[in-house]
Design an enzyme around this catalytic site. Sequence first.
Site, PDB file in Angstrom:
ATOM      1  N   TYR A  39      -2.971 -12.590   2.927  1.00 47.35           N
ATOM      2  CA  TYR A  39      -2.695 -12.353   1.493  1.00 47.35           C
ATOM      3  C   TYR A  39      -1.548 -13.219   0.977  1.00 47.35           C
ATOM      4  O   TYR A  39      -1.765 -14.158   0.219  1.00 47.35           O
ATOM      5  CB  TYR A  39      -2.354 -10.868   1.260  1.00 47.35           C
ATOM      6  CG  TYR A  39      -3.472  -9.933   1.585  1.00 47.35           C
ATOM      7  CD1 TYR A  39      -4.469  -9.673   0.646  1.00 47.35           C
ATOM      8  CD2 TYR A  39      -3.566  -9.316   2.826  1.00 47.35           C
ATOM      9  CE1 TYR A  39      -5.513  -8.812   0.938  1.00 47.35           C
ATOM     10  CE2 TYR A  39      -4.606  -8.451   3.126  1.00 47.35           C
ATOM     11  CZ  TYR A  39      -5.573  -8.203   2.185  1.00 47.35           C
ATOM     12  OH  TYR A  39      -6.608  -7.371   2.475  1.00 47.35           O
TER      13      TYR A  39
ATOM     14  N   LYS B 288       0.817  -1.213   0.000  1.00 42.35           N
ATOM     15  CA  LYS B 288       0.000   0.000   0.000  1.00 42.35           C
ATOM     16  C   LYS B 288       0.853   1.266   0.000  1.00 42.35           C
ATOM     17  O   LYS B 288       0.395   2.326  -0.431  1.00 42.35           O
ATOM     18  CB  LYS B 288      -0.972  -0.007   1.190  1.00 42.35           C
ATOM     19  CG  LYS B 288      -1.858  -1.248   1.287  1.00 42.35           C
ATOM     20  CD  LYS B 288      -2.490  -1.609  -0.028  1.00 42.35           C
ATOM     21  CE  LYS B 288      -3.402  -2.832  -0.027  1.00 42.35           C
ATOM     22  NZ  LYS B 288      -2.867  -4.093   0.472  1.00 42.35           N
TER      23      LYS B 288
ATOM     24  N   TYR C  61     -12.100 -14.886   3.168  1.00 41.05           N
ATOM     25  CA  TYR C  61     -11.134 -13.799   3.400  1.00 41.05           C
ATOM     26  C   TYR C  61     -10.689 -13.765   4.864  1.00 41.05           C
ATOM     27  O   TYR C  61     -11.522 -13.760   5.771  1.00 41.05           O
ATOM     28  CB  TYR C  61     -11.762 -12.447   3.037  1.00 41.05           C
ATOM     29  CG  TYR C  61     -10.843 -11.292   3.393  1.00 41.05           C
ATOM     30  CD1 TYR C  61      -9.899 -10.835   2.484  1.00 41.05           C
ATOM     31  CD2 TYR C  61     -10.900 -10.690   4.649  1.00 41.05           C
ATOM     32  CE1 TYR C  61      -9.031  -9.817   2.821  1.00 41.05           C
ATOM     33  CE2 TYR C  61     -10.032  -9.666   4.992  1.00 41.05           C
ATOM     34  CZ  TYR C  61      -9.100  -9.232   4.075  1.00 41.05           C
ATOM     35  OH  TYR C  61      -8.239  -8.224   4.424  1.00 41.05           O
TER      36      TYR C  61
HETATM   37  C1  LIG Z   1      -3.656  -5.373   0.334  1.00 39.21           C
HETATM   38  C2  LIG Z   1      -2.680  -6.472   0.274  1.00 39.21           C
HETATM   39  C3  LIG Z   1      -2.581  -7.297  -0.865  1.00 39.21           C
HETATM   40  C4  LIG Z   1      -3.518  -7.193  -2.027  1.00 39.21           C
HETATM   41  O1  LIG Z   1      -3.259  -6.073  -2.824  1.00 39.21           O
HETATM   42  P1  LIG Z   1      -4.474  -5.419  -3.607  1.00 39.21           P
HETATM   43  O2  LIG Z   1      -3.858  -4.257  -4.309  1.00 39.21           O
HETATM   44  O3  LIG Z   1      -5.486  -5.047  -2.582  1.00 39.21           O
HETATM   45  O4  LIG Z   1      -5.009  -6.429  -4.549  1.00 39.21           O
HETATM   46  C5  LIG Z   1      -1.615  -8.278  -0.901  1.00 39.21           C
HETATM   47  N1  LIG Z   1      -0.790  -8.463   0.153  1.00 39.21           N
HETATM   48  C6  LIG Z   1      -0.858  -7.722   1.264  1.00 39.21           C
HETATM   49  C7  LIG Z   1       0.060  -8.023   2.377  1.00 39.21           C
HETATM   50  C8  LIG Z   1      -1.800  -6.691   1.364  1.00 39.21           C
HETATM   51  O5  LIG Z   1      -1.864  -5.963   2.474  1.00 39.21           O
END
Ligand SMILES: *Cc1c(COP(=O)(O)O)cnc(C)c1O
Length: 334
Positions: free
Chosen positions: A289, A49, A263
Amino acid sequence: MHLARFPRARFAHLPTPLEAAPRLGAEIGVPRLFIKRDDCTGLAGGGNKTRKLEFLLGDALAKGADTLVTQGAVQSNHVRQTAAAAARHGMACEIILEERTGSKAVDYNGSGNVLLDRLLGASIRNVPGGTDMNAELAKTAEEVRARGGKPYVIPGGGSNAIGALGYVDCAIELVRQADEQGLVIDRIVTATGSAGTHAGLVAGLALIGANIPVLGIGVRAPKETQEANVHKLALETAALLGHEDRVTREMTLANCDYVGAGYGLIDEGVIDALKLAARTEGLLFDPVYTGKAVKGLIALGREGAFKNETVVFLHTGGAQGLFGYHGEMEGSLR
Ligand SMILES: *Cc1c(COP(=O)(O)O)cnc(C)c1O
């Protein structure tokens, strides 16, 4: 394409390293496995992010905003990085956390990213799972305006075309690194959630004509929904850069077979993936993730899906979330 035309705040530690992971690769049938270390972007623990927030903060500051408003799941890494970006720019930060997993565990609700959000000084409001989060964002922005503030609303995950510019930049950075190292990348694999990372990569690679396929491993939505979301955002991102025509539907590929129960819900496959990466490479992946994406990478690698390929796995960060899952992992750490 010329990214310098877009306002940008500079705080990410870039370029992030591109490292070989031969011990993990050998275990999973991908001998030429490399990790793009976007867990090392530097902002309060880092993660993907941060790249998006450079462009989002650039836009927010250009518009004179004094308060960032965003939302995420309770253990959101996006929220943590947004809270840090706000602190760093002397802005207030209003956070709405959706109780998406339904977990009542103390660690999930108080440790990991939540602890850091609070340490970073964000104002936090929790809402039940299934709440209309866009409506909540609008409501909070209105409250900020009513008290004389200037809100800037960042969508969940920072995933709009402006945020995705961060991953257009990452695509350029990665290809340049590979060129310098004489490395021919056959495939990029990444976790895909709110879609900005995946879409930015697809748009960036298309715009520079790199011809490298990206496989997104889904963490929430079914394949068709995920691919449609990524494709739409990749088109919007390419359009912002003046080249919508370069992105085609076939460029967007997601495998959503590794979501498991849902999720943010982990299973033995995720814990096994976390352990294997930690114990072969000293790499910390996350429960929500990257752990799911590595679970997919392992399964696909062992099936021979990446035979003879040089694969770059994008490490999008998130290890701070591990501390929210102590209870779930406790019995499996031998
Ligand atoms: C948000 C996030 C993702 C996914 O990325 P997106 O741009 O939301 O698809 C992957 N890995 C981590 C650790 C994240 O925080």
